[in-house]
Design a protein around this motif. Structure first.
Motif, PDB file in Angstrom:
ATOM      1  N   GLN A 230       0.843  -1.192   0.000  1.00  0.00           N
ATOM      2  CA  GLN A 230       0.000   0.000   0.000  1.00  0.00           C
ATOM      3  C   GLN A 230       0.889   1.257   0.000  1.00  0.00           C
ATOM      4  O   GLN A 230       0.711   2.188   0.776  1.00  0.00           O
ATOM      5  N   LEU A 231       1.834   1.251  -0.937  1.00  0.00           N
ATOM      6  CA  LEU A 231       2.813   2.331  -1.068  1.00  0.00           C
ATOM      7  C   LEU A 231       2.120   3.651  -1.383  1.00  0.00           C
ATOM      8  O   LEU A 231       1.222   3.703  -2.229  1.00  0.00           O
ATOM      9  N   THR A 232       2.537   4.723  -0.706  1.00  0.00           N
ATOM     10  CA  THR A 232       1.942   6.039  -0.921  1.00  0.00           C
ATOM     11  C   THR A 232       3.011   7.048  -1.325  1.00  0.00           C
ATOM     12  O   THR A 232       4.213   6.844  -1.105  1.00  0.00           O
ATOM     13  N   ARG A 233       2.560   8.141  -1.923  1.00  0.00           N
ATOM     14  CA  ARG A 233       3.451   9.200  -2.391  1.00  0.00           C
ATOM     15  C   ARG A 233       4.341   9.690  -1.257  1.00  0.00           C
ATOM     16  O   ARG A 233       3.882   9.922  -0.136  1.00  0.00           O
ATOM     17  N   GLY A 234       5.628   9.833  -1.548  1.00  0.00           N
ATOM     18  CA  GLY A 234       6.573  10.356  -0.580  1.00  0.00           C
ATOM     19  C   GLY A 234       7.250   9.306   0.278  1.00  0.00           C
ATOM     20  O   GLY A 234       8.264   9.600   0.925  1.00  0.00           O
ATOM     21  N   GLN A 235       6.705   8.082   0.308  1.00  0.00           N
ATOM     22  CA  GLN A 235       7.374   7.024   1.057  1.00  0.00           C
ATOM     23  C   GLN A 235       8.652   6.605   0.348  1.00  0.00           C
ATOM     24  O   GLN A 235       8.764   6.702  -0.884  1.00  0.00           O
ATOM     25  N   ALA A 236       9.613   6.112   1.121  1.00  0.00           N
ATOM     26  CA  ALA A 236      10.898   5.679   0.569  1.00  0.00           C
ATOM     27  C   ALA A 236      10.901   4.163   0.423  1.00  0.00           C
ATOM     28  O   ALA A 236      10.601   3.440   1.376  1.00  0.00           O
ATOM     29  N   ILE A 237      11.244   3.693  -0.768  1.00  0.00           N
ATOM     30  CA  ILE A 237      11.297   2.260  -1.036  1.00  0.00           C
ATOM     31  C   ILE A 237      12.670   1.888  -1.567  1.00  0.00           C
ATOM     32  O   ILE A 237      13.246   2.600  -2.390  1.00  0.00           O
ATOM     33  N   LEU A 238      13.216   0.783  -1.069  1.00  0.00           N
ATOM     34  CA  LEU A 238      14.471   0.231  -1.566  1.00  0.00           C
ATOM     35  C   LEU A 238      14.143  -1.028  -2.362  1.00  0.00           C
ATOM     36  O   LEU A 238      13.535  -1.966  -1.835  1.00  0.00           O
ATOM     37  N   ILE A 239      14.550  -1.043  -3.624  1.00  0.00           N
ATOM     38  CA  ILE A 239      14.320  -2.186  -4.515  1.00  0.00           C
ATOM     39  C   ILE A 239      15.664  -2.865  -4.732  1.00  0.00           C
ATOM     40  O   ILE A 239      16.555  -2.314  -5.376  1.00  0.00           O
ATOM     41  N   GLU A 240      15.804  -4.068  -4.193  1.00  0.00           N
ATOM     42  CA  GLU A 240      17.073  -4.794  -4.269  1.00  0.00           C
ATOM     43  C   GLU A 240      17.049  -5.762  -5.445  1.00  0.00           C
ATOM     44  O   GLU A 240      16.075  -6.459  -5.665  1.00  0.00           O
ATOM     45  N   GLY A 241      18.150  -5.789  -6.199  1.00  0.00           N
ATOM     46  CA  GLY A 241      18.174  -6.554  -7.440  1.00  0.00           C
ATOM     47  C   GLY A 241      17.333  -5.877  -8.505  1.00  0.00           C
ATOM     48  O   GLY A 241      16.608  -6.518  -9.258  1.00  0.00           O
ATOM     49  N   ALA A 242      17.465  -4.570  -8.591  1.00  0.00           N
ATOM     50  CA  ALA A 242      16.525  -3.762  -9.372  1.00  0.00           C
ATOM     51  C   ALA A 242      16.730  -3.834 -10.874  1.00  0.00           C
ATOM     52  O   ALA A 242      15.864  -3.408 -11.629  1.00  0.00           O
ATOM     53  N   ALA A 243      17.854  -4.377 -11.327  1.00  0.00           N
ATOM     54  CA  ALA A 243      18.094  -4.427 -12.777  1.00  0.00           C
ATOM     55  C   ALA A 243      17.478  -5.659 -13.428  1.00  0.00           C
ATOM     56  O   ALA A 243      17.477  -5.767 -14.657  1.00  0.00           O
ATOM     57  N   GLY A 244      16.924  -6.561 -12.632  1.00  0.00           N
ATOM     58  CA  GLY A 244      16.302  -7.753 -13.186  1.00  0.00           C
ATOM     59  C   GLY A 244      14.920  -7.480 -13.734  1.00  0.00           C
ATOM     60  O   GLY A 244      14.396  -6.365 -13.643  1.00  0.00           O
ATOM     61  N   ASN A 245      14.290  -8.518 -14.293  1.00  0.00           N
ATOM     62  CA  ASN A 245      12.981  -8.349 -14.928  1.00  0.00           C
ATOM     63  C   ASN A 245      11.944  -7.786 -13.965  1.00  0.00           C
ATOM     64  O   ASN A 245      11.200  -6.859 -14.302  1.00  0.00           O
ATOM     65  N   VAL A 246      11.877  -8.356 -12.750  1.00  0.00           N
ATOM     66  CA  VAL A 246      10.896  -7.889 -11.776  1.00  0.00           C
ATOM     67  C   VAL A 246      11.312  -6.535 -11.209  1.00  0.00           C
ATOM     68  O   VAL A 246      10.478  -5.634 -11.063  1.00  0.00           O
ATOM     69  N   GLY A 247      12.577  -6.388 -10.903  1.00  0.00           N
ATOM     70  CA  GLY A 247      13.053  -5.138 -10.310  1.00  0.00           C
ATOM     71  C   GLY A 247      12.783  -3.927 -11.173  1.00  0.00           C
ATOM     72  O   GLY A 247      12.390  -2.865 -10.673  1.00  0.00           O
ATOM     73  N   ARG A 248      12.964  -4.073 -12.483  1.00  0.00           N
ATOM     74  CA  ARG A 248      12.728  -2.940 -13.377  1.00  0.00           C
ATOM     75  C   ARG A 248      11.264  -2.508 -13.345  1.00  0.00           C
ATOM     76  O   ARG A 248      10.952  -1.320 -13.440  1.00  0.00           O
ATOM     77  N   LYS A 249      10.362  -3.463 -13.215  1.00  0.00           N
ATOM     78  CA  LYS A 249       8.937  -3.124 -13.133  1.00  0.00           C
ATOM     79  C   LYS A 249       8.637  -2.405 -11.819  1.00  0.00           C
ATOM     80  O   LYS A 249       7.861  -1.436 -11.790  1.00  0.00           O
ATOM     81  N   PHE A 250       9.256  -2.858 -10.734  1.00  0.00           N
ATOM     82  CA  PHE A 250       9.075  -2.186  -9.448  1.00  0.00           C
ATOM     83  C   PHE A 250       9.543  -0.733  -9.523  1.00  0.00           C
ATOM     84  O   PHE A 250       8.876   0.170  -9.004  1.00  0.00           O
ATOM     85  N   ILE A 251      10.696  -0.479 -10.151  1.00  0.00           N
ATOM     86  CA  ILE A 251      11.207   0.895 -10.249  1.00  0.00           C
ATOM     87  C   ILE A 251      10.172   1.787 -10.934  1.00  0.00           C
ATOM     88  O   ILE A 251       9.804   2.859 -10.422  1.00  0.00           O
ATOM     89  N   GLN A 252       9.708   1.377 -12.096  1.00  0.00           N
ATOM     90  CA  GLN A 252       8.825   2.219 -12.895  1.00  0.00           C
ATOM     91  C   GLN A 252       7.499   2.499 -12.189  1.00  0.00           C
ATOM     92  O   GLN A 252       7.013   3.633 -12.171  1.00  0.00           O
ATOM     93  N   LEU A 253       6.920   1.460 -11.594  1.00  0.00           N
ATOM     94  CA  LEU A 253       5.615   1.640 -10.971  1.00  0.00           C
ATOM     95  C   LEU A 253       5.726   2.398  -9.650  1.00  0.00           C
ATOM     96  O   LEU A 253       4.863   3.227  -9.329  1.00  0.00           O
ATOM     97  N   ALA A 254       6.775   2.139  -8.875  1.00  0.00           N
ATOM     98  CA  ALA A 254       6.964   2.882  -7.623  1.00  0.00           C
ATOM     99  C   ALA A 254       7.227   4.355  -7.919  1.00  0.00           C
ATOM    100  O   ALA A 254       6.721   5.246  -7.217  1.00  0.00           O
ATOM    101  N   HIS A 255       8.002   4.624  -8.950  1.00  0.00           N
ATOM    102  CA  HIS A 255       8.258   6.013  -9.349  1.00  0.00           C
ATOM    103  C   HIS A 255       6.960   6.695  -9.756  1.00  0.00           C
ATOM    104  O   HIS A 255       6.708   7.861  -9.384  1.00  0.00           O
ATOM    105  N   GLN A 256       6.112   5.987 -10.491  1.00  0.00           N
ATOM    106  CA  GLN A 256       4.848   6.577 -10.913  1.00  0.00           C
ATOM    107  C   GLN A 256       3.952   6.904  -9.720  1.00  0.00           C
ATOM    108  O   GLN A 256       3.195   7.880  -9.756  1.00  0.00           O
ATOM    109  N   LEU A 257       4.042   6.100  -8.658  1.00  0.00           N
ATOM    110  CA  LEU A 257       3.239   6.352  -7.463  1.00  0.00           C
ATOM    111  C   LEU A 257       3.766   7.523  -6.635  1.00  0.00           C
ATOM    112  O   LEU A 257       3.138   7.923  -5.662  1.00  0.00           O
ATOM    113  N   GLY A 258       4.915   8.062  -7.026  1.00  0.00           N
ATOM    114  CA  GLY A 258       5.458   9.209  -6.309  1.00  0.00           C
ATOM    115  C   GLY A 258       6.334   8.847  -5.130  1.00  0.00           C
ATOM    116  O   GLY A 258       6.601   9.693  -4.259  1.00  0.00           O
ATOM    117  N   ALA A 259       6.824   7.609  -5.089  1.00  0.00           N
ATOM    118  CA  ALA A 259       7.712   7.197  -4.005  1.00  0.00           C
ATOM    119  C   ALA A 259       9.123   7.721  -4.248  1.00  0.00           C
ATOM    120  O   ALA A 259       9.498   8.058  -5.377  1.00  0.00           O
TER     121      ALA A 259
END
Length: 325
Positions: free
Chosen positions: A141-170
């Protein structure tokens, strides 16, 4: 019609391309002519028995497909013959698998392919993208302004996490190899860290959420990097010797550990994810995977390559004999 099946649980050699009967539609189902099927690690878990689930007969392997609607059954009003569609929940919990020339799919687990989107790129992305979407929306339930650490971010799943978390304003931080820093920044990472070194030695900030996509980070290290009330979400199991952690510090700071397996996602969760993902696909986002396309007959070889780590960061996509590579 031709399909890739397995008669008993076991290794990749159990997979066979053979003739089976065309599926018969039940109420609220859609018959789809398959154009392409993605191969995920979870497919190997189902085939081997590592993930135990009810299987349809015959056991057709695969869960993610894209194709065109051939027929709709009684009760289906939101799809029509000729529609290009996708699903990412075939082949388990008693549903027919995806690696067949035609597949019967429940209408509530089927979603339209946005106009102009490359079908193979989309089907390669939907497993990892839906995982990220459901974890971010429903588990964290990630909200705008929260800080998220994505470990292993260059992999297939990690790249999706980066883009969607960024869009949510994290506020997005990532770990990866240094060679992938630029790519992570392009996708939305604001702080890039080297995964060869502990996070604590590279930055002194704390995070509201941490997602470890590799299972290689000691649980205690991640818990120590959380703010009060923070949450670590596991989508893969760390090694057993990494599960020791400071229980007193954990509960005193009201931290949380959550696990997520997309095979347990509900139809509603998958539909909400698709509603978020389709506009991203339409805009060209989340479709950056490198594809290795082969025909259905290569299924056993592809499963073996995936299990042995010979995917070389590519996404395997299988196509029916009638489709060109």
């Amino acid at each position: 019609m031709q399909a890739v099946t397995f008669e008993q649980l076991g290794g990749p050699e159990t997979l066979r391309l053979r003739e089976i009967d065309e599926p018969q539609l039940r109420a609220n189902q859609v018959l789809v002519r398959v154009q392409a099927v993605a191969v995920d690690h979870v497919d190997t878990f189902v085939r081997s028995g590592a993930f135990q689930t009810a299987l349809a007969t015959p056991h057709v392997v695969g869960r993610d497909l894209v194709g065109t609607v051939l027929r709709v059954a009684a009760g289906v009003t939101n799809f029509a013959v000729g529609d290009l569609v996708w699903t990412n929940s075939a082949g388990y919990d008693g549903r027919m698998g995806a690696t067949a020339e035609m597949v019967a799919v429940a209408a509530d687990r089927l979603y339209p392919v946005p106009c102009g989107v490359d079908a193979r790129q989309l089907v390669a992305a939907v497993h990892s993208a839906a995982t990220a979407a459901i974890v971010l929306q429903d588990v964290m339930q990630l909200t705008r302004g929260q800080a998220i650490l994505i470990e292993g971010a260059a992999g297939n799943v990690g790249r999706k996490f980066i883009q969607l978390a960024h869009q949510l304003g994290a506020v997005v931080a990532t770990t990866s190899a240094a060679r992938d820093f630029d790519r992570c920044r392009q996708l939305g990472s604001q702080l890039t860290l080297d995964y060869h070194e502990p996070v604590a030695t590279q930055c002194d900030r704390q995070f509201d959420h941490i997602i470890d996509t590799s299972g290689k980070v000691p649980l205690q290290a991640n818990l120590a990097a959380l703010n009060q009330g923070g949450q670590v979400t596991l989508i893969t199991a760390p090694a057993d010797n990494q599960f020791t952690f400071d229980v007193r510090q954990f509960y005193m700071a009201q931290k949380r550990i959550s696990g997520f397996v997309i095979s347990h996602a509900t139809a509603d969760q998958l539909a909400r994810a698709a509603k978020w993902l389709n506009p991203q696909f339409a805009a060209g986002a989340l479709l950056e995977d490198d594809l290795n396309c082969q025909q259905f007959a290569a299924a056993a070889e592809v499963h073996a390559a995936l299990e042995q780590g010979r995917d070389h960061h590519q996404r395997f996509v299988l196509v029916p004999p009638t489709e060109k590579i």
